[in-house]
Design a protein around this motif. Structure first.
Motif, PDB file in Angstrom:
ATOM      1  N   GLU A 207       0.818  -1.220   0.000  1.00  0.00           N
ATOM      2  CA  GLU A 207       0.000   0.000   0.000  1.00  0.00           C
ATOM      3  C   GLU A 207       0.847   1.263   0.000  1.00  0.00           C
ATOM      4  O   GLU A 207       0.375   2.344  -0.356  1.00  0.00           O
ATOM      5  CB  GLU A 207      -0.929  -0.008   1.215  1.00  0.00           C
ATOM      6  N   VAL A 208       2.117   1.131   0.368  1.00  0.00           N
ATOM      7  CA  VAL A 208       3.010   2.295   0.447  1.00  0.00           C
ATOM      8  C   VAL A 208       3.620   2.602  -0.910  1.00  0.00           C
ATOM      9  O   VAL A 208       3.600   3.744  -1.384  1.00  0.00           O
ATOM     10  CB  VAL A 208       4.110   2.046   1.499  1.00  0.00           C
ATOM     11  N   GLY A 209       4.202   1.588  -1.544  1.00  0.00           N
ATOM     12  CA  GLY A 209       4.824   1.780  -2.847  1.00  0.00           C
ATOM     13  C   GLY A 209       6.244   2.305  -2.739  1.00  0.00           C
ATOM     14  O   GLY A 209       6.606   3.013  -1.786  1.00  0.00           O
ATOM     15  N   LEU A 210       7.047   1.956  -3.724  1.00  0.00           N
ATOM     16  CA  LEU A 210       8.475   2.276  -3.682  1.00  0.00           C
ATOM     17  C   LEU A 210       8.737   3.772  -3.659  1.00  0.00           C
ATOM     18  O   LEU A 210       9.529   4.258  -2.842  1.00  0.00           O
ATOM     19  CB  LEU A 210       9.172   1.644  -4.892  1.00  0.00           C
ATOM     20  N   GLU A 211       8.103   4.516  -4.543  1.00  0.00           N
ATOM     21  CA  GLU A 211       8.415   5.944  -4.637  1.00  0.00           C
ATOM     22  C   GLU A 211       8.042   6.691  -3.363  1.00  0.00           C
ATOM     23  O   GLU A 211       8.781   7.587  -2.922  1.00  0.00           O
ATOM     24  CB  GLU A 211       7.718   6.541  -5.857  1.00  0.00           C
ATOM     25  N   HIS A 212       6.938   6.322  -2.743  1.00  0.00           N
ATOM     26  CA  HIS A 212       6.572   6.978  -1.495  1.00  0.00           C
ATOM     27  C   HIS A 212       7.543   6.598  -0.381  1.00  0.00           C
ATOM     28  O   HIS A 212       7.899   7.445   0.448  1.00  0.00           O
ATOM     29  CB  HIS A 212       5.139   6.590  -1.095  1.00  0.00           C
ATOM     30  N   ALA A 213       7.986   5.357  -0.380  1.00  0.00           N
ATOM     31  CA  ALA A 213       8.958   4.938   0.634  1.00  0.00           C
ATOM     32  C   ALA A 213      10.274   5.691   0.474  1.00  0.00           C
ATOM     33  O   ALA A 213      10.895   6.120   1.463  1.00  0.00           O
ATOM     34  CB  ALA A 213       9.194   3.435   0.549  1.00  0.00           C
ATOM     35  N   ILE A 214      10.715   5.870  -0.775  1.00  0.00           N
ATOM     36  CA  ILE A 214      11.935   6.652  -1.019  1.00  0.00           C
ATOM     37  C   ILE A 214      11.758   8.072  -0.517  1.00  0.00           C
ATOM     38  O   ILE A 214      12.620   8.623   0.185  1.00  0.00           O
ATOM     39  CB  ILE A 214      12.284   6.639  -2.523  1.00  0.00           C
ATOM     40  N   ALA A 215      10.631   8.681  -0.871  1.00  0.00           N
ATOM     41  CA  ALA A 215      10.379  10.071  -0.473  1.00  0.00           C
ATOM     42  C   ALA A 215      10.221  10.216   1.036  1.00  0.00           C
ATOM     43  O   ALA A 215      10.468  11.296   1.592  1.00  0.00           O
ATOM     44  CB  ALA A 215       9.128  10.591  -1.184  1.00  0.00           C
ATOM     45  N   VAL A 224      15.706  -6.052  -3.189  1.00  0.00           N
ATOM     46  CA  VAL A 224      15.312  -5.484  -4.487  1.00  0.00           C
ATOM     47  C   VAL A 224      13.842  -5.751  -4.798  1.00  0.00           C
ATOM     48  O   VAL A 224      13.347  -5.453  -5.884  1.00  0.00           O
ATOM     49  CB  VAL A 224      16.212  -6.014  -5.644  1.00  0.00           C
ATOM     50  N   ASP A 225      13.100  -6.316  -3.840  1.00  0.00           N
ATOM     51  CA  ASP A 225      11.722  -6.684  -4.147  1.00  0.00           C
ATOM     52  C   ASP A 225      10.832  -5.470  -4.377  1.00  0.00           C
ATOM     53  O   ASP A 225       9.927  -5.513  -5.214  1.00  0.00           O
ATOM     54  CB  ASP A 225      11.135  -7.607  -3.071  1.00  0.00           C
ATOM     55  N   GLY A 226      11.076  -4.369  -3.670  1.00  0.00           N
ATOM     56  CA  GLY A 226      10.274  -3.169  -3.899  1.00  0.00           C
ATOM     57  C   GLY A 226      10.401  -2.662  -5.322  1.00  0.00           C
ATOM     58  O   GLY A 226       9.421  -2.200  -5.926  1.00  0.00           O
ATOM     59  N   TYR A 227      11.590  -2.773  -5.884  1.00  0.00           N
ATOM     60  CA  TYR A 227      11.813  -2.359  -7.267  1.00  0.00           C
ATOM     61  C   TYR A 227      11.162  -3.341  -8.232  1.00  0.00           C
ATOM     62  O   TYR A 227      10.556  -2.937  -9.238  1.00  0.00           O
ATOM     63  CB  TYR A 227      13.317  -2.251  -7.543  1.00  0.00           C
ATOM     64  N   ALA A 228      11.309  -4.635  -7.944  1.00  0.00           N
ATOM     65  CA  ALA A 228      10.709  -5.643  -8.815  1.00  0.00           C
ATOM     66  C   ALA A 228       9.191  -5.489  -8.860  1.00  0.00           C
ATOM     67  O   ALA A 228       8.564  -5.642  -9.920  1.00  0.00           O
ATOM     68  CB  ALA A 228      11.091  -7.040  -8.328  1.00  0.00           C
ATOM     69  N   GLU A 229       8.590  -5.184  -7.715  1.00  0.00           N
ATOM     70  CA  GLU A 229       7.140  -5.000  -7.672  1.00  0.00           C
ATOM     71  C   GLU A 229       6.726  -3.724  -8.394  1.00  0.00           C
ATOM     72  O   GLU A 229       5.722  -3.705  -9.127  1.00  0.00           O
ATOM     73  CB  GLU A 229       6.679  -4.988  -6.221  1.00  0.00           C
ATOM     74  N   ALA A 230       7.491  -2.655  -8.206  1.00  0.00           N
ATOM     75  CA  ALA A 230       7.155  -1.391  -8.870  1.00  0.00           C
ATOM     76  C   ALA A 230       7.245  -1.516 -10.381  1.00  0.00           C
ATOM     77  O   ALA A 230       6.508  -0.839 -11.120  1.00  0.00           O
ATOM     78  CB  ALA A 230       8.093  -0.287  -8.391  1.00  0.00           C
ATOM     79  N   LEU A 231       8.116  -2.423 -10.854  1.00  0.00           N
ATOM     80  CA  LEU A 231       8.337  -2.595 -12.287  1.00  0.00           C
ATOM     81  C   LEU A 231       7.611  -3.814 -12.844  1.00  0.00           C
ATOM     82  O   LEU A 231       7.745  -4.121 -14.030  1.00  0.00           O
ATOM     83  CB  LEU A 231       9.837  -2.721 -12.562  1.00  0.00           C
ATOM     84  N   ASP A 232       6.864  -4.525 -11.980  1.00  0.00           N
ATOM     85  CA  ASP A 232       6.134  -5.737 -12.379  1.00  0.00           C
ATOM     86  C   ASP A 232       7.068  -6.685 -13.141  1.00  0.00           C
ATOM     87  O   ASP A 232       6.762  -7.151 -14.245  1.00  0.00           O
ATOM     88  CB  ASP A 232       4.927  -5.364 -13.239  1.00  0.00           C
ATOM     89  N   GLY A 244      14.901   3.588 -15.269  1.00  0.00           N
ATOM     90  CA  GLY A 244      15.828   4.712 -15.194  1.00  0.00           C
ATOM     91  C   GLY A 244      15.338   5.804 -14.261  1.00  0.00           C
ATOM     92  O   GLY A 244      16.127   6.407 -13.520  1.00  0.00           O
ATOM     93  N   ASP A 245      14.030   6.050 -14.278  1.00  0.00           N
ATOM     94  CA  ASP A 245      13.462   7.067 -13.385  1.00  0.00           C
ATOM     95  C   ASP A 245      13.611   6.652 -11.927  1.00  0.00           C
ATOM     96  O   ASP A 245      13.969   7.473 -11.070  1.00  0.00           O
ATOM     97  CB  ASP A 245      11.992   7.286 -13.736  1.00  0.00           C
ATOM     98  N   LEU A 246      13.347   5.368 -11.611  1.00  0.00           N
ATOM     99  CA  LEU A 246      13.490   4.892 -10.238  1.00  0.00           C
ATOM    100  C   LEU A 246      14.943   4.932  -9.776  1.00  0.00           C
ATOM    101  O   LEU A 246      15.225   5.244  -8.613  1.00  0.00           O
ATOM    102  CB  LEU A 246      12.939   3.474 -10.120  1.00  0.00           C
ATOM    103  N   VAL A 247      15.857   4.634 -10.672  1.00  0.00           N
ATOM    104  CA  VAL A 247      17.283   4.715 -10.332  1.00  0.00           C
ATOM    105  C   VAL A 247      17.655   6.156  -9.994  1.00  0.00           C
ATOM    106  O   VAL A 247      18.350   6.416  -8.999  1.00  0.00           O
ATOM    107  CB  VAL A 247      18.144   4.174 -11.489  1.00  0.00           C
ATOM    108  N   ARG A 248      17.193   7.089 -10.793  1.00  0.00           N
ATOM    109  CA  ARG A 248      17.506   8.503 -10.527  1.00  0.00           C
ATOM    110  C   ARG A 248      16.918   8.961  -9.203  1.00  0.00           C
ATOM    111  O   ARG A 248      17.573   9.683  -8.436  1.00  0.00           O
ATOM    112  CB  ARG A 248      17.000   9.374 -11.687  1.00  0.00           C
ATOM    113  N   GLN A 249      15.678   8.560  -8.908  1.00  0.00           N
ATOM    114  CA  GLN A 249      15.071   8.913  -7.617  1.00  0.00           C
ATOM    115  C   GLN A 249      15.877   8.323  -6.459  1.00  0.00           C
ATOM    116  O   GLN A 249      16.091   8.988  -5.443  1.00  0.00           O
ATOM    117  CB  GLN A 249      13.639   8.396  -7.558  1.00  0.00           C
ATOM    118  N   SER A 250      16.305   7.098  -6.638  1.00  0.00           N
ATOM    119  CA  SER A 250      17.043   6.426  -5.567  1.00  0.00           C
ATOM    120  C   SER A 250      18.364   7.104  -5.301  1.00  0.00           C
ATOM    121  O   SER A 250      18.752   7.324  -4.143  1.00  0.00           O
ATOM    122  CB  SER A 250      17.277   4.954  -5.955  1.00  0.00           C
ATOM    123  N   ARG A 251      19.078   7.433  -6.364  1.00  0.00           N
ATOM    124  CA  ARG A 251      20.376   8.087  -6.170  1.00  0.00           C
ATOM    125  C   ARG A 251      20.189   9.467  -5.552  1.00  0.00           C
ATOM    126  O   ARG A 251      20.947   9.859  -4.654  1.00  0.00           O
ATOM    127  CB  ARG A 251      21.107   8.195  -7.506  1.00  0.00           C
TER     128      ARG A 251
END
Length: 441
Positions: A207-215, A224-232, A244-251
């Protein structure tokens, strides 16, 4: 489970009793090639002096004075690197037999691991951390997450906040996130943790999602499961633009990744069960634990929901994600989630290295992920991860150059944890005792 008394006494004595070299206040490595890990280089013909739990001096042979009475270790033809780290490990809870806990800690140490970030705390486990970190038990230095935040332990935002406050008061090093939290519960945890200054990491609740968790300031993303789920990732090739967008957010957010790739390949069927059962390091574990793993793997792979093709796609997707994260400059930390399915403490780290290499990491980058980078992660706690004066005396003496090939990290001539030296003969004696103990059951 019945055990022969003689074997039990031998194991306990081996785990607890220090050797003469460990009792010495000063230890000096002479003629050794230092792998300092401050940058990619080696320093042949060096002397390293350790006093207590700190590195006191590092310099060319002849330029460093070895104090009278020091225990001198001949380092000619050997390489001295910082000790390794298991950044997603587990130690048994206080309810487990004491000898099993001590054996687990020793297995980590036997494979060059001098730091363990324990990722699932249990009430009373902080006493084990104290005993380990003060040398009462032969062990890596422990940093421990508290009991996890998950759908069973948390039922409201108010409870999440209270749980954070309690874990801070108790003295845990970080918070562990598991699946099952609602977004409101996660936000209450994250906001309270950020306010009180305690780090949090682990999984990403659906329910949280990767991008919200990063933020929200989640610091480590494990498996790496959060990324795998976000990218299906199990559905097929991942979207390169989205990745590429998720990598940039992460960095940009400064997150850390603990991949644990080998474990997930085991879970999803990349290796035949017969191959897993043939791992020689299983001889150091209780047979019941190994058979339990066999049953779990059989159950996973024979279940009605198991899809071998989807599993293959997921593994390939995870590999692609890790390659992109590494190429994009996101910081990777060494970790395996041991002890889990066929992931034996210490030994599992050496099975992780080929997966890291497949992601494009060089031998130096792999070693960096478990030494200097871990020291950077824990910089507010202590100084370690580099062979340099003032650093914690966590060292591994190797018979081969680890910058030539990561497999050489298994060529261990001895390990030093917080200044306590355990040589190859001592390591072998302790491992042989464990093998004999469990072969008799």
């Amino acid at each position: 489970m019945l055990r022969r008394l003689a074997s039990l006494v031998l194991i306990l004595a081996a785990v607890v009793a220090p050797t003469c070299a460990q009792d010495a206040a000063v230890v000096a490595f002479e003629g050794v090639t230092v792998v300092p890990m401050d940058r990619e280089r080696t320093l042949p013909g060096h002397t390293v002096v350790v006093r207590g739990d700190r590195i006191e001096a590092v310099g060319p042979d002849g330029s460093v004075v070895v104090p009278d009475g020091a225990t001198v270790i001949d380092g000619r033809g050997k390489w001295l690197a910082p000790g390794l780290a298991e950044m997603h490990g587990h130690v048994p809870p206080p309810s487990a037999p004491a000898e099993l806990t001590e054996e687990t800690l020793f297995l980590y140490l036997s494979q060059g691991i001098t730091t363990v970030r324990g990722m699932l705390g249990a009430e009373g486990q902080l006493d084990l951390k104290r005993r380990a970190n003060t040398g009462e038990v032969l062990s890596p230095t422990l940093y421990l997450a508290g009991p996890s935040f998950n759908g069973n332990s948390v039922s409201s935002p108010e409870q999440a906040e209270a749980m954070v406050r309690q874990q801070v008061a108790d003295g845990w090093d970080l918070l562990k996130v598991h699946p099952g939290l609602t977004r409101a519960e996660y936000d209450a945890m994250a906001e309270t943790a950020n306010t009180l200054g305690i780090r949090f990491g682990g999984h990403v609740p659906a329910e949280v999602g990767l991008e919200h968790a990063i933020a929200s300031g989640q610091e480590t993303f494990d498996h790496v499961d959060g990324y795998a789920e976000a990218l299906d990732a199990s559905a097929g090739p991942v979207d390169p633009a989205r990745l590429g967008d998720l990598v940039r957010q992460s960095r940009a957010a400064g997150v850390w990744i603990v991949p644990t790739m080998a474990l997930w390949e085991t879970i999803y069927g990349a290796l035949p069960l017969d191959t897993l059962r043939a791992y020689p390091e299983l001889a150091y574990l209780p047979p019941q634990q190994v058979e339990g793993w066999v049953g779990t793997v059989e159950q996973i792979r024979s279940g009605a929901d198991y899809d071998a093709e989807a599993a293959r796609r997921l593994i390939e997707g995870r590999d692609e994600i890790l390659r992109a994260l590494h190429a994009g400059g996101v910081r990777i930390l060494m970790g395996t989630d041991a002890p889990q399915l066929f992931s034996v403490p210490g030994f599992s780290l050496h099975r992780e290295f080929p997966r890291m290499a497949a992601a494009g990491m060089s031998p130096y980058e792999i070693l960096h992920s478990g030494t200097a980078l871990v020291g950077e992660y824990f910089a507010d706690e202590d100084t370690f991860g580099v062979v340099a004066p003032g650093h914690r005396a966590d060292l591994v003496l190797l018979d081969a150059d680890p910058l030539a090939e990561s497999a050489n990290l298994a060529e261990i001539a001895g390990v030093m944890a917080r200044g306590r030296w355990v040589d190859r003969a001592d390591l072998d004696a302790r491992l042989d005792a464990l093998r004999s103990k469990y072969a008799s059951n």
